[in-house]
Design an enzyme around this catalytic site. Sequence first.
Site, PDB file in Angstrom:
ATOM      1  N   ARG A   1       0.824  -1.228   0.000  1.00 38.74           N
ATOM      2  CA  ARG A   1       0.000   0.000   0.000  1.00 38.74           C
ATOM      3  C   ARG A   1       0.852   1.270   0.000  1.00 38.74           C
ATOM      4  O   ARG A   1       0.392   2.334   0.415  1.00 38.74           O
ATOM      5  CB  ARG A   1      -0.971   0.021   1.180  1.00 38.74           C
ATOM      6  CG  ARG A   1      -1.952  -1.134   1.167  1.00 38.74           C
ATOM      7  CD  ARG A   1      -3.113  -0.915   2.121  1.00 38.74           C
ATOM      8  NE  ARG A   1      -3.991  -2.064   2.098  1.00 38.74           N
ATOM      9  CZ  ARG A   1      -3.853  -3.126   2.878  1.00 38.74           C
ATOM     10  NH1 ARG A   1      -2.876  -3.180   3.757  1.00 38.74           N
ATOM     11  NH2 ARG A   1      -4.693  -4.133   2.778  1.00 38.74           N
TER      12      ARG A   1
ATOM     13  N   LYS B   1       3.316  11.693 -10.786  1.00 39.42           N
ATOM     14  CA  LYS B   1       2.331  10.942 -11.575  1.00 39.42           C
ATOM     15  C   LYS B   1       2.955   9.606 -11.967  1.00 39.42           C
ATOM     16  O   LYS B   1       4.063   9.575 -12.527  1.00 39.42           O
ATOM     17  CB  LYS B   1       1.981  11.691 -12.861  1.00 39.42           C
ATOM     18  CG  LYS B   1       0.826  12.644 -12.733  1.00 39.42           C
ATOM     19  CD  LYS B   1       0.414  13.070 -14.133  1.00 39.42           C
ATOM     20  CE  LYS B   1      -0.662  14.108 -14.116  1.00 39.42           C
ATOM     21  NZ  LYS B   1      -0.976  14.589 -15.474  1.00 39.42           N
TER      22      LYS B   1
ATOM     23  N   GLU C   1       8.799  18.178 -24.653  1.00 36.09           N
ATOM     24  CA  GLU C   1       8.201  18.563 -23.362  1.00 36.09           C
ATOM     25  C   GLU C   1       8.766  19.909 -22.898  1.00 36.09           C
ATOM     26  O   GLU C   1       8.065  20.683 -22.245  1.00 36.09           O
ATOM     27  CB  GLU C   1       8.458  17.478 -22.304  1.00 36.09           C
ATOM     28  CG  GLU C   1       7.712  16.168 -22.530  1.00 36.09           C
ATOM     29  CD  GLU C   1       6.219  16.205 -22.137  1.00 36.09           C
ATOM     30  OE1 GLU C   1       5.717  17.275 -21.750  1.00 36.09           O
ATOM     31  OE2 GLU C   1       5.573  15.147 -22.237  1.00 36.09           O
TER      32      GLU C   1
ATOM     33  N   LYS D   1       7.587  23.405 -13.251  1.00 40.36           N
ATOM     34  CA  LYS D   1       6.703  22.287 -12.907  1.00 40.36           C
ATOM     35  C   LYS D   1       6.550  22.147 -11.394  1.00 40.36           C
ATOM     36  O   LYS D   1       5.459  21.847 -10.898  1.00 40.36           O
ATOM     37  CB  LYS D   1       7.215  20.984 -13.531  1.00 40.36           C
ATOM     38  CG  LYS D   1       6.273  19.824 -13.265  1.00 40.36           C
ATOM     39  CD  LYS D   1       6.518  18.614 -14.113  1.00 40.36           C
ATOM     40  CE  LYS D   1       5.474  17.545 -13.780  1.00 40.36           C
ATOM     41  NZ  LYS D   1       5.625  16.327 -14.569  1.00 40.36           N
TER      42      LYS D   1
ATOM     43  N   GLU E   1      -3.986  17.533  -9.803  1.00 40.73           N
ATOM     44  CA  GLU E   1      -4.534  17.923 -11.110  1.00 40.73           C
ATOM     45  C   GLU E   1      -6.030  18.229 -11.049  1.00 40.73           C
ATOM     46  O   GLU E   1      -6.832  17.717 -11.839  1.00 40.73           O
ATOM     47  CB  GLU E   1      -4.236  16.834 -12.162  1.00 40.73           C
ATOM     48  CG  GLU E   1      -4.347  17.377 -13.587  1.00 40.73           C
ATOM     49  CD  GLU E   1      -3.928  16.373 -14.646  1.00 40.73           C
ATOM     50  OE1 GLU E   1      -2.735  16.109 -14.769  1.00 40.73           O
ATOM     51  OE2 GLU E   1      -4.816  15.862 -15.351  1.00 40.73           O
TER      52      GLU E   1
ATOM     53  N   ARG F   1      -2.767  22.192 -12.856  1.00 40.32           N
ATOM     54  CA  ARG F   1      -1.865  21.156 -13.387  1.00 40.32           C
ATOM     55  C   ARG F   1      -2.339  20.617 -14.735  1.00 40.32           C
ATOM     56  O   ARG F   1      -1.535  20.090 -15.510  1.00 40.32           O
ATOM     57  CB  ARG F   1      -1.692  20.021 -12.370  1.00 40.32           C
ATOM     58  CG  ARG F   1      -0.606  19.045 -12.796  1.00 40.32           C
ATOM     59  CD  ARG F   1      -0.200  18.072 -11.713  1.00 40.32           C
ATOM     60  NE  ARG F   1       0.801  17.160 -12.218  1.00 40.32           N
ATOM     61  CZ  ARG F   1       1.478  16.296 -11.474  1.00 40.32           C
ATOM     62  NH1 ARG F   1       1.266  16.243 -10.159  1.00 40.32           N
ATOM     63  NH2 ARG F   1       2.368  15.493 -12.025  1.00 40.32           N
TER      64      ARG F   1
ATOM     65  N   ASN G   1      -0.878  19.334 -19.629  1.00 37.69           N
ATOM     66  CA  ASN G   1      -1.303  18.398 -20.683  1.00 37.69           C
ATOM     67  C   ASN G   1      -1.368  19.068 -22.053  1.00 37.69           C
ATOM     68  O   ASN G   1      -1.914  18.485 -23.002  1.00 37.69           O
ATOM     69  CB  ASN G   1      -2.670  17.793 -20.330  1.00 37.69           C
ATOM     70  CG  ASN G   1      -2.601  16.975 -19.057  1.00 37.69           C
ATOM     71  OD1 ASN G   1      -1.600  16.295 -18.817  1.00 37.69           O
ATOM     72  ND2 ASN G   1      -3.624  17.054 -18.226  1.00 37.69           N
TER      73      ASN G   1
ATOM     74  N   HIS H   1      -1.152  17.094 -25.219  1.00 38.85           N
ATOM     75  CA  HIS H   1      -1.243  15.678 -24.848  1.00 38.85           C
ATOM     76  C   HIS H   1      -2.560  15.015 -25.246  1.00 38.85           C
ATOM     77  O   HIS H   1      -2.599  13.796 -25.373  1.00 38.85           O
ATOM     78  CB  HIS H   1      -1.019  15.502 -23.338  1.00 38.85           C
ATOM     79  CG  HIS H   1       0.433  15.584 -22.943  1.00 38.85           C
ATOM     80  ND1 HIS H   1       1.196  16.701 -23.180  1.00 38.85           N
ATOM     81  CD2 HIS H   1       1.260  14.691 -22.344  1.00 38.85           C
ATOM     82  CE1 HIS H   1       2.429  16.497 -22.729  1.00 38.85           C
ATOM     83  NE2 HIS H   1       2.497  15.287 -22.221  1.00 38.85           N
TER      84      HIS H   1
ATOM     85  N   HIS I   1      -1.542  11.810 -26.967  1.00 39.51           N
ATOM     86  CA  HIS I   1      -1.881  10.455 -26.491  1.00 39.51           C
ATOM     87  C   HIS I   1      -2.677   9.697 -27.545  1.00 39.51           C
ATOM     88  O   HIS I   1      -2.512   8.480 -27.706  1.00 39.51           O
ATOM     89  CB  HIS I   1      -2.693  10.526 -25.195  1.00 39.51           C
ATOM     90  CG  HIS I   1      -1.860  10.831 -23.981  1.00 39.51           C
ATOM     91  ND1 HIS I   1      -2.395  11.017 -22.736  1.00 39.51           N
ATOM     92  CD2 HIS I   1      -0.524  10.972 -23.831  1.00 39.51           C
ATOM     93  CE1 HIS I   1      -1.426  11.265 -21.857  1.00 39.51           C
ATOM     94  NE2 HIS I   1      -0.279  11.247 -22.506  1.00 39.51           N
TER      95      HIS I   1
ATOM     96  N   HIS J   1       6.561   9.183 -27.214  1.00 30.87           N
ATOM     97  CA  HIS J   1       5.710  10.170 -26.520  1.00 30.87           C
ATOM     98  C   HIS J   1       6.016  11.608 -26.953  1.00 30.87           C
ATOM     99  O   HIS J   1       5.112  12.370 -27.301  1.00 30.87           O
ATOM    100  CB  HIS J   1       5.888  10.000 -25.010  1.00 30.87           C
ATOM    101  CG  HIS J   1       5.075  10.963 -24.204  1.00 30.87           C
ATOM    102  ND1 HIS J   1       3.706  10.939 -24.179  1.00 30.87           N
ATOM    103  CD2 HIS J   1       5.446  11.996 -23.397  1.00 30.87           C
ATOM    104  CE1 HIS J   1       3.260  11.908 -23.390  1.00 30.87           C
ATOM    105  NE2 HIS J   1       4.302  12.566 -22.904  1.00 30.87           N
TER     106      HIS J   1
END
Length: 359
Positions: free
Chosen positions: A123, A145, A187, A224, A234, A238, A242, A245, A249, A261
């Site tokens: 956990r 993330k 990026e 960032k 997010e 945040r 993206n 993206h 994606h 990517h």
Amino acid sequence: MPDYKEIRVNTLPAYTVTIGPGLLKNCGGLLRKTLPVCRVAVVTDSIVGPLYLETVTESLKAAGYTVSAYEFPAGEGSKNLETLSGILEFLASERLTRSDCLAALGGGVAGDMAGFAAACYLRGIRYVQLPTTLLSAVDSSVGGKTAIDLKAGKNLAGAFLQPAAVLCDTDCLKTLPLEVLADGAAEAIKTAVLSDPGLFNSLEDGMAPLLDPAALIAGCVAYKAGVVERDEREQGERKLLNLGHTVGHAIEKCSGYTVPHGHAVAAGLAIIARASARLGWTSGNGARTAERICSALRLTGLPVSTEYTPEALAEAALADKKRAGDSITIVVPKEIGACALMEIPVSELRFVIGTGWEA
Ligand code: GLY
């Protein structure tokens, strides 16, 4: 002692991103500043392992850590449940406890795999990031993330878990193929379009990743870090990260994850910049802004278009987790250095992508 740059990320818990040369061979000593002696399971891939695992293992052992390693086949195709299961079983067989730690050694995929395994195992145990690509250095190693891909799309199962430390060894960038360096530069260009006209100017001729990668990484990470501190989960700001993206994606998914990517994000950024200009969402001379973005991408060796149709891209994007009911949030450039979130009905996504699709 070499001149390291350090950036603090004030999340709970807080951590430091250290950027500079020679960090992997000193990683044991550097980690001892924050990580007590424990077992460290290094998670890496079949390309990075042969290059750096021995160096990292020796340094960790010299600092008192007990080290084991798990290597998986390199590539986005490994970012799945099967690899996750292999890592979790390995951690259990090594009897790692909650006092122990994972180390992600590699690019974005290694970071995601180690981070998500750390979030799931018992956990949640600690992990550190040792990014070896420009993409993981400027973006994915920072911010917590972690995710794997599912058949329905990219990063659809994951967790937020901040690393205990990030050590970014700029020596690793010296041997990267230009195409892999360009992936990270995509990026960095995204970050510049979001936040910093000066950073964007420095990226316009495509040479910054080669000339002063430490400064580039520090600039991107500093921005960032602030965003993540203000909106770790997010919920709002945040989402700006993206930029490019939604379509990026979709390109990755349509290509069966054969388009890297950063290359996919570059084409996604170009498409949304042109769409935003053509729809009058960009302030001032939108066409000029879009052209500057596309020119910076091109000179960095990145694509500004894609073979996949607007229909295919919209369909792939709508399986993406960033969709909320009947609407989807997209990020649009207002000017170089400032972008805005825009919520549009899912029925309009194909039209928006189609508007920016032609180069
Ligand atoms: N890569 C985008 C983020 O970390 O939010």
